[in-house]
Design a protein around this motif. Structure first.
Motif, PDB file in Angstrom:
ATOM      1  N   TYR A  46      11.124 -42.884   1.776  1.00 22.29           N
ATOM      2  CA  TYR A  46      11.245 -41.530   1.395  1.00 22.29           C
ATOM      3  C   TYR A  46      12.271 -40.888   2.238  1.00 22.29           C
ATOM      4  O   TYR A  46      13.016 -40.122   1.768  1.00 22.29           O
ATOM      5  CB  TYR A  46      10.100 -40.562   1.401  1.00 22.29           C
ATOM      6  CG  TYR A  46       9.206 -40.887   0.054  1.00 22.29           C
ATOM      7  CD1 TYR A  46       9.267 -40.157  -0.783  1.00 22.29           C
ATOM      8  CD2 TYR A  46       8.350 -42.122   0.078  1.00 22.29           C
ATOM      9  CE1 TYR A  46       8.572 -40.359  -2.085  1.00 22.29           C
ATOM     10  CE2 TYR A  46       7.708 -42.473  -1.284  1.00 22.29           C
ATOM     11  CZ  TYR A  46       7.820 -41.491  -2.083  1.00 22.29           C
ATOM     12  OH  TYR A  46       7.161 -41.820  -3.450  1.00 22.29           O
ATOM     13  N   ASN A  47      12.321 -41.122   3.647  1.00 22.31           N
ATOM     14  CA  ASN A  47      13.250 -40.501   4.468  1.00 22.31           C
ATOM     15  C   ASN A  47      14.722 -40.771   3.977  1.00 22.31           C
ATOM     16  O   ASN A  47      15.493 -40.192   4.106  1.00 22.31           O
ATOM     17  CB  ASN A  47      12.881 -40.780   5.999  1.00 22.31           C
ATOM     18  CG  ASN A  47      13.895 -39.979   6.994  1.00 22.31           C
ATOM     19  OD1 ASN A  47      14.662 -40.407   7.451  1.00 22.31           O
ATOM     20  ND2 ASN A  47      13.597 -38.415   6.952  1.00 22.31           N
ATOM     21  N   SER A  48      14.611 -42.032   3.594  1.00 27.09           N
ATOM     22  CA  SER A  48      15.838 -43.028   3.392  1.00 27.09           C
ATOM     23  C   SER A  48      16.407 -42.200   1.960  1.00 27.09           C
ATOM     24  O   SER A  48      17.579 -42.760   1.500  1.00 27.09           O
ATOM     25  CB  SER A  48      15.891 -44.265   3.408  1.00 27.09           C
ATOM     26  OG  SER A  48      15.590 -44.708   4.537  1.00 27.09           O
ATOM     27  N   GLY A  49      15.515 -41.514   1.179  1.00 24.40           N
ATOM     28  CA  GLY A  49      16.001 -41.067  -0.259  1.00 24.40           C
ATOM     29  C   GLY A  49      15.845 -41.920  -1.319  1.00 24.40           C
ATOM     30  O   GLY A  49      16.043 -41.965  -2.319  1.00 24.40           O
ATOM     31  N   LYS A 106      15.585 -35.675  -7.351  1.00 20.70           N
ATOM     32  CA  LYS A 106      17.007 -36.244  -6.805  1.00 20.70           C
ATOM     33  C   LYS A 106      16.640 -38.161  -6.753  1.00 20.70           C
ATOM     34  O   LYS A 106      16.894 -38.711  -5.917  1.00 20.70           O
ATOM     35  CB  LYS A 106      16.914 -36.298  -5.090  1.00 20.70           C
ATOM     36  CG  LYS A 106      16.754 -34.833  -4.834  1.00 20.70           C
ATOM     37  CD  LYS A 106      18.062 -33.944  -5.327  1.00 20.70           C
ATOM     38  CE  LYS A 106      17.805 -32.422  -4.930  1.00 20.70           C
ATOM     39  NZ  LYS A 106      18.947 -31.564  -5.240  1.00 20.70           N
ATOM     40  N   CYS A 107      16.754 -38.383  -8.221  1.00 22.31           N
ATOM     41  CA  CYS A 107      16.534 -39.766  -8.387  1.00 22.31           C
ATOM     42  C   CYS A 107      17.822 -40.382  -9.060  1.00 22.31           C
ATOM     43  O   CYS A 107      18.028 -41.534  -9.207  1.00 22.31           O
ATOM     44  CB  CYS A 107      15.516 -39.959  -8.975  1.00 22.31           C
ATOM     45  SG  CYS A 107      15.290 -39.487 -10.750  1.00 22.31           S
ATOM     46  N   VAL A 108      18.808 -39.523  -9.410  1.00 19.86           N
ATOM     47  CA  VAL A 108      20.145 -40.120 -10.339  1.00 19.86           C
ATOM     48  C   VAL A 108      20.998 -40.671  -8.920  1.00 19.86           C
ATOM     49  O   VAL A 108      21.415 -40.261  -8.024  1.00 19.86           O
ATOM     50  CB  VAL A 108      20.827 -39.246 -10.811  1.00 19.86           C
ATOM     51  CG1 VAL A 108      22.164 -39.757 -11.310  1.00 19.86           C
ATOM     52  CG2 VAL A 108      19.971 -38.307 -11.968  1.00 19.86           C
ATOM     53  N   LEU A 124      19.208 -44.410 -12.743  1.00 20.58           N
ATOM     54  CA  LEU A 124      17.743 -43.547 -11.840  1.00 20.58           C
ATOM     55  C   LEU A 124      17.347 -44.741 -10.989  1.00 20.58           C
ATOM     56  O   LEU A 124      16.940 -45.667 -11.201  1.00 20.58           O
ATOM     57  CB  LEU A 124      17.021 -43.018 -12.796  1.00 20.58           C
ATOM     58  CG  LEU A 124      17.421 -42.172 -13.903  1.00 20.58           C
ATOM     59  CD1 LEU A 124      16.441 -42.017 -15.035  1.00 20.58           C
ATOM     60  CD2 LEU A 124      17.915 -40.852 -13.407  1.00 20.58           C
ATOM     61  N   ILE A 125      16.880 -44.076  -9.697  1.00 21.03           N
ATOM     62  CA  ILE A 125      16.136 -44.830  -9.133  1.00 21.03           C
ATOM     63  C   ILE A 125      14.798 -45.133  -9.645  1.00 21.03           C
ATOM     64  O   ILE A 125      14.216 -44.509 -10.190  1.00 21.03           O
ATOM     65  CB  ILE A 125      15.900 -44.081  -7.538  1.00 21.03           C
ATOM     66  CG1 ILE A 125      16.984 -44.029  -6.548  1.00 21.03           C
ATOM     67  CG2 ILE A 125      14.836 -44.803  -6.695  1.00 21.03           C
ATOM     68  CD1 ILE A 125      16.994 -42.893  -5.640  1.00 21.03           C
ATOM     69  N   GLY A 126      14.305 -46.384  -9.571  1.00 15.99           N
ATOM     70  CA  GLY A 126      13.056 -46.828 -10.198  1.00 15.99           C
ATOM     71  C   GLY A 126      11.924 -46.320  -9.238  1.00 15.99           C
ATOM     72  O   GLY A 126      12.024 -46.486  -8.023  1.00 15.99           O
ATOM     73  N   GLY A 127      11.201 -45.850 -10.028  1.00 13.31           N
ATOM     74  CA  GLY A 127       9.632 -45.295  -9.398  1.00 13.31           C
ATOM     75  C   GLY A 127       9.038 -46.194  -8.668  1.00 13.31           C
ATOM     76  O   GLY A 127       8.189 -46.043  -7.700  1.00 13.31           O
ATOM     77  N   LEU A 128       9.138 -47.505  -8.856  1.00 17.96           N
ATOM     78  CA  LEU A 128       8.716 -48.713  -8.198  1.00 17.96           C
ATOM     79  C   LEU A 128       9.396 -49.030  -6.857  1.00 17.96           C
ATOM     80  O   LEU A 128       8.746 -50.001  -6.226  1.00 17.96           O
ATOM     81  CB  LEU A 128       8.481 -49.758  -9.132  1.00 17.96           C
ATOM     82  CG  LEU A 128       7.736 -49.722 -10.476  1.00 17.96           C
ATOM     83  CD1 LEU A 128       7.575 -50.999 -11.320  1.00 17.96           C
ATOM     84  CD2 LEU A 128       6.227 -49.195  -9.984  1.00 17.96           C
ATOM     85  N   SER A 129      10.240 -48.508  -6.681  1.00 19.06           N
ATOM     86  CA  SER A 129      11.211 -49.006  -5.392  1.00 19.06           C
ATOM     87  C   SER A 129      10.465 -48.919  -4.302  1.00 19.06           C
ATOM     88  O   SER A 129      10.547 -50.000  -3.358  1.00 19.06           O
ATOM     89  CB  SER A 129      12.598 -47.993  -5.194  1.00 19.06           C
ATOM     90  OG  SER A 129      13.333 -48.463  -6.283  1.00 19.06           O
ATOM     91  N   ARG A 172      20.406 -38.568  -1.327  1.00 20.66           N
ATOM     92  CA  ARG A 172      21.611 -39.755  -1.275  1.00 20.66           C
ATOM     93  C   ARG A 172      22.553 -39.079  -2.238  1.00 20.66           C
ATOM     94  O   ARG A 172      22.516 -38.451  -3.309  1.00 20.66           O
ATOM     95  CB  ARG A 172      21.196 -40.738  -1.732  1.00 20.66           C
ATOM     96  CG  ARG A 172      19.977 -41.519  -0.914  1.00 20.66           C
ATOM     97  CD  ARG A 172      19.813 -42.862  -0.960  1.00 20.66           C
ATOM     98  NE  ARG A 172      20.910 -43.764  -0.495  1.00 20.66           N
ATOM     99  CZ  ARG A 172      21.146 -44.017   0.755  1.00 20.66           C
ATOM    100  NH1 ARG A 172      20.241 -43.686   1.661  1.00 20.66           N
ATOM    101  NH2 ARG A 172      22.194 -44.740   1.056  1.00 20.66           N
ATOM    102  N   LYS A 173      23.787 -39.375  -1.915  1.00 19.35           N
ATOM    103  CA  LYS A 173      24.942 -39.000  -2.763  1.00 19.35           C
ATOM    104  C   LYS A 173      24.952 -39.652  -4.167  1.00 19.35           C
ATOM    105  O   LYS A 173      24.796 -40.892  -4.037  1.00 19.35           O
ATOM    106  CB  LYS A 173      26.410 -39.173  -1.935  1.00 19.35           C
ATOM    107  CG  LYS A 173      27.505 -38.663  -2.593  1.00 19.35           C
ATOM    108  CD  LYS A 173      28.891 -39.062  -1.492  1.00 19.35           C
ATOM    109  CE  LYS A 173      29.255 -40.803  -1.711  1.00 19.35           C
ATOM    110  NZ  LYS A 173      30.273 -40.804  -0.974  1.00 19.35           N
TER     111      LYS A 173
END
Length: 538
Positions: free
Chosen positions: A125-128, A244-246, A268-273, A307-308
């Motif tokens: 999570y800290n890494s985004g 913040k998942c895009v 989008l970042i997958g919620g399973l990441s 994350r950018k």
């Protein structure tokens, strides 16, 4: 076991309740799904399900679904379930309001020490690389119950702001130096009976750890379209977005994926990441995507760095396995009369120390008609053995040489019980960049389940195809359907027939089932058939 769709819908309704459910509620739920039947008819159907052991009556309160019922629901009517992931996304997306502080979460049971899970989750999570900054963690002793926000919560935000998202596919995105570069693999939601991101995690195609530690790896990502006309509204949402998942968005091309005209593509970042990290580190994880609706405030809040967002196109164009298969067909020139010519083979590498055991198992596989034909390659290469098995695309190539075209449609798992056969999971060849048989390789055992491929051809060439296959005299066809009729649970287009082939990787499955480590490369080589050996000659 073949159930009609009303019975499947009743099982699905019961699976969504923790308590017994009566005929009145079931009838109302069926009506919402388009089945207008009364309570008396529902009771009749429930008695059928009771007799099959799929449901159980609990006094006068109602019915519950049994473990057998849950298993049957997972397998039943695969063609009806095709695209069920897409339908499930829509249902979950529309069933709540994120602004009321509710959210859909993924659930996973992680078999790891609680302190290890806490440490890894904080780092992720800290890494985004998560959806939002909320997580649920419950120590269950032998395992940890983990809840992560699903990316469809962002879809719900879009919907509540009047923006319609179109759900396209799930995939893995390659990262270099901490930035997304391109989509490496994809599976379209409408082309599969199983969750794409779960597939990529299970098949060890992700490398979130690599991104966290070195900036290079592969991230599970979901892909959407939104109307181009909503760009301004979408960018306003991004400014206040707490999820913040895009990771990327744009027109024409987003990370190598083509974007439809008048649309914006969103990755989008997958919620399973966060869950992927644990499987990458060797921990067992039972993953249940899009599982629950919970109150956001019931979850723990973690520190998450933003994350950018990268607006990046890629010259790399990802292709589905369908086009690779069609290309491979044209390389086949096998002559039935001469028993020779170019054929397509899958390749498997094993350690040389397993050579004798592997030969015995391969002989067993071909004796039991698990392979295509009776020949395979067995070649020593330094400290490895290269095994070659005929790929089913060779059959398509032979038929095409006789001007008899077949259309690859699905690869999947064929269940064989009490001499009855049915597909229980499938992925469309034109909807995945991964070969379905690679996806399902670990899901079959060559006893009750095997790998199988489904093709279609026009009814007017049915007799000709059967004649060529008789002349070929290979063990390769499990069944041929009648025109306009389903076969093994899969429907066909108008005036088409279905044909089901043995999976060319089945003999390799038998090695895996006997604990011989294998490295697979499907549809990998073109070889002369004469260079292969028959199991009868060994």
């Amino acid at each position: 076991m073949d159930l009609d769709r009303k019975l499947i819908e009743i099982l699905d309704i019961l699976s969504k309740y923790k308590e017994p459910v009566g005929a009145t509620i079931i009838a109302k739920e069926l009506s919402k799904r388009g089945y207008k039947i009364g309570e008396r008819a529902v009771r009749y159907h429930l008695k059928i399900l009771d007799s099959l052991g799929l449901t159980k009556k609990v006094g006068y309160v109602g019915r519950i679904i049994t473990e057998k019922g849950l298993e049957e629901l997972r397998k039943a009517d695969v063609f009806y379930r095709l695209g069920s992931i897409y339908s499930n996304i829509l249902e979950k997306m529309l069933s709540f309001n994120y602004y009321d502080r509710y959210a859909i979460v993924n659930r996973a049971y992680i078999y790891a020490d609680f302190n290890v899970v806490i440490k890894e989750i904080k780092k992720i999570y800290n890494s985004g690389f998560a959806v939002g900054d909320r997580v649920g963690i419950v120590d269950k002793g032998k395992y940890v119950e983990l809840y992560t926000l699903c990316s469809l919560n962002f879809d719900n935000i879009l919907i509540k702001n009047g923006i319609l998202p179109t759900h396209v596919c799930g995939g893995i995105v390659k990262y270099e130096d901490g930035e997304p570069v391109k989509f490496e693999e994809i599976i379209y939601y409408k082309a599969t009976s199983i969750d794409p991101l779960k597939v990529f995690i299970k098949e060890k195609k992700t490398d979130v750890v690599g991104i966290l530690e070195e900036g290079n790896g592969y991230l599970p990502v979901n892909f959407r379209y939104i109307p181009k006309s909503s760009m301004e509204k979408f960018e306003r949402i991004l400014k206040n977005d707490e999820l913040k998942c895009v990771i990327s968005y744009g027109e024409e091309n987003v990370l190598g994926l083509k974007v439809d005209d008048d649309s914006i593509g969103i990755a989008l970042i997958g919620g399973l990441s966060p869950i992927a990290v644990f499987t990458e580190k060797g921990y067992y994880a039972d993953i249940q995507p899009m599982e629950l609706l919970v109150k956001i405030d019931s979850l723990h809040k973690l520190e998450k760095n933003e994350r950018k967002i990268v607006k990046k196109k890629s010259n790399y164009k990802i292709k589905t396995i369908f086009y690779k298969m069609v290309n491979a067909m044209s390389m086949v020139d096998y002559d039935i009369d001469k028993h020779d010519g170019k054929v397509i083979v899958n390749i498997c590498y094993i350690d040389k120390k397993y050579a004798d055991d592997a030969l015995d198992l391969l002989k067993e596989a071909y004796k039991n008609n698990l392979g295509i034909g009776d020949k395979f390659g067995f070649i020593e290469e330094k400290d490895k053995i290269k095994i070659q098995t005929l790929c089913s695309i060779t059959i398509d190539g032979i038929l095409l040489k006789h001007s008899l075209p077949t259309i690859p449609k699905y690869g999947g798992v064929l269940e064989i019980k009490n001499e009855k056969k049915r597909f229980i999971d499938i992925i469309a060849y034109n909807g995945s960049s991964l070969d379905p048989h690679i996806v399902f390789f670990d899901a079959v055992d060559c006893e009750s389940t095997i790998l199988a491929g489904f093709r279609e051809f026009h009814r007017i060439i049915k007799d000709d195809i059967e004649e060529v296959l008789d002349r070929l005299n290979w063990n390769c066809v499990i069944g041929i359907g009648e025109p306009n009729n389903e076969i093994f649970g899969i429907n066909v287009e108008k005036d088409m027939c279905g044909i089901v082939y043995n999976g060319g990787l089945n003999p390799i499955v038998l090695l895996k089932e006997n604990e011989i480590p294998v490295e697979i490369k499907q549809m990998h080589e073109v070889v002369d058939y004469s260079k292969l050996i028959s199991y009868k000659e060994i």
